[in-house]
Motif scaffolding. Structure first.
Motif, PDB file in Angstrom:
ATOM      1  N   SER A   1      -4.001  -0.083   9.022  1.00 61.26           N
ATOM      2  CA  SER A   1      -3.807   0.843   7.902  1.00 61.26           C
ATOM      3  C   SER A   1      -3.282   2.204   8.338  1.00 61.26           C
ATOM      4  O   SER A   1      -2.880   3.004   7.500  1.00 61.26           O
ATOM      5  CB  SER A   1      -5.117   1.034   7.128  1.00 61.26           C
ATOM      6  OG  SER A   1      -6.010   1.870   7.853  1.00 61.26           O
ATOM      7  N   ALA A   2      -3.289   2.460   9.648  1.00 60.28           N
ATOM      8  CA  ALA A   2      -2.799   3.738  10.201  1.00 60.28           C
ATOM      9  C   ALA A   2      -3.480   4.917   9.506  1.00 60.28           C
ATOM     10  O   ALA A   2      -2.827   5.788   8.928  1.00 60.28           O
ATOM     11  CB  ALA A   2      -1.282   3.832  10.113  1.00 60.28           C
ATOM     12  N   GLY A   3      -4.807   4.902   9.570  1.00 57.75           N
ATOM     13  CA  GLY A   3      -5.556   5.996   8.954  1.00 57.75           C
ATOM     14  C   GLY A   3      -5.482   5.999   7.444  1.00 57.75           C
ATOM     15  O   GLY A   3      -5.440   7.047   6.812  1.00 57.75           O
ATOM     16  N   PHE A   4      -5.459   4.813   6.858  1.00 60.93           N
ATOM     17  CA  PHE A   4      -5.388   4.615   5.405  1.00 60.93           C
ATOM     18  C   PHE A   4      -4.073   5.117   4.805  1.00 60.93           C
ATOM     19  O   PHE A   4      -4.002   5.426   3.620  1.00 60.93           O
ATOM     20  CB  PHE A   4      -6.583   5.262   4.682  1.00 60.93           C
ATOM     21  CG  PHE A   4      -7.912   4.763   5.154  1.00 60.93           C
ATOM     22  CD1 PHE A   4      -8.275   3.445   4.979  1.00 60.93           C
ATOM     23  CD2 PHE A   4      -8.797   5.609   5.792  1.00 60.93           C
ATOM     24  CE1 PHE A   4      -9.503   2.972   5.421  1.00 60.93           C
ATOM     25  CE2 PHE A   4     -10.028   5.156   6.239  1.00 60.93           C
ATOM     26  CZ  PHE A   4     -10.379   3.834   6.050  1.00 60.93           C
TER      27      PHE A   4
ATOM     28  N   ALA B   1      -0.629   1.116   2.285  1.00 59.26           N
ATOM     29  CA  ALA B   1      -1.358   0.580   1.130  1.00 59.26           C
ATOM     30  C   ALA B   1      -1.880  -0.846   1.341  1.00 59.26           C
ATOM     31  O   ALA B   1      -3.051  -1.124   1.064  1.00 59.26           O
ATOM     32  CB  ALA B   1      -0.479   0.630  -0.114  1.00 59.26           C
ATOM     33  N   ALA B   2      -1.047  -1.754   1.796  1.00 57.32           N
ATOM     34  CA  ALA B   2      -1.469  -3.156   1.889  1.00 57.32           C
ATOM     35  C   ALA B   2      -2.636  -3.344   2.866  1.00 57.32           C
ATOM     36  O   ALA B   2      -3.651  -3.955   2.500  1.00 57.32           O
ATOM     37  CB  ALA B   2      -0.290  -4.051   2.255  1.00 57.32           C
ATOM     38  N   PRO B   3      -2.544  -2.841   4.111  1.00 59.07           N
ATOM     39  CA  PRO B   3      -3.700  -3.012   4.995  1.00 59.07           C
ATOM     40  C   PRO B   3      -4.942  -2.277   4.499  1.00 59.07           C
ATOM     41  O   PRO B   3      -6.068  -2.744   4.716  1.00 59.07           O
ATOM     42  CB  PRO B   3      -3.231  -2.433   6.331  1.00 59.07           C
ATOM     43  CG  PRO B   3      -1.756  -2.355   6.264  1.00 59.07           C
ATOM     44  CD  PRO B   3      -1.404  -2.261   4.817  1.00 59.07           C
TER      45      PRO B   3
END
Length: 104
Positions: A23-26, A29-31
């Motif tokens: 998610s790369a620090g949220f 969106a999808a992850p």
């Protein structure tokens, strides 16, 4: 039934841990959505399983499955090192999880 739910919940812990990383620090969106859904389902399953499985056993098994699963995904799909000592340590965790199932 509680043990089946607990194992599925442990696998979902692996899913949310990998999704959290992706998610790369949220910021993706999808992850982030996968993380949220898997987290809620994993916790709900753990809560259900703890109705009949003692908390120490259930939580240790849940964490062990999630930790081993996440490490294996990391080694197989994310280019993390798959050294012999690391694999042996994961096997020790897995043997502990199996032992807790049979000796709880």
């Amino acid at each position: 039934m509680a043990w089946i739910v607990l194992v599925i919940s442990g696998v979902l812990e692996t899913v949310w841990a990998i999704a959290l990383d992706r998610s790369a620090g949220f910021s993706k969106a999808a992850p982030t959505a996968v993380f949220g859904v898997a987290l809620v389902l994993s916790m709900a399953g753990l809560g259900y399983a703890l109705r009949t499985i003692p908390v120490g056993t259930g939580y240790a098994v849940w964490v062990g499955i999630g930790a081993v699963g996440t490490a294996v995904v990391g080694m197989v799909a994310l280019d993390e090192p798959a050294t012999v000592p690391r694999i042996l340590c994961l096997m020790l965790v897995l043997s502990g999880v199996i032992g807790l199932k049979y000796f709880h």
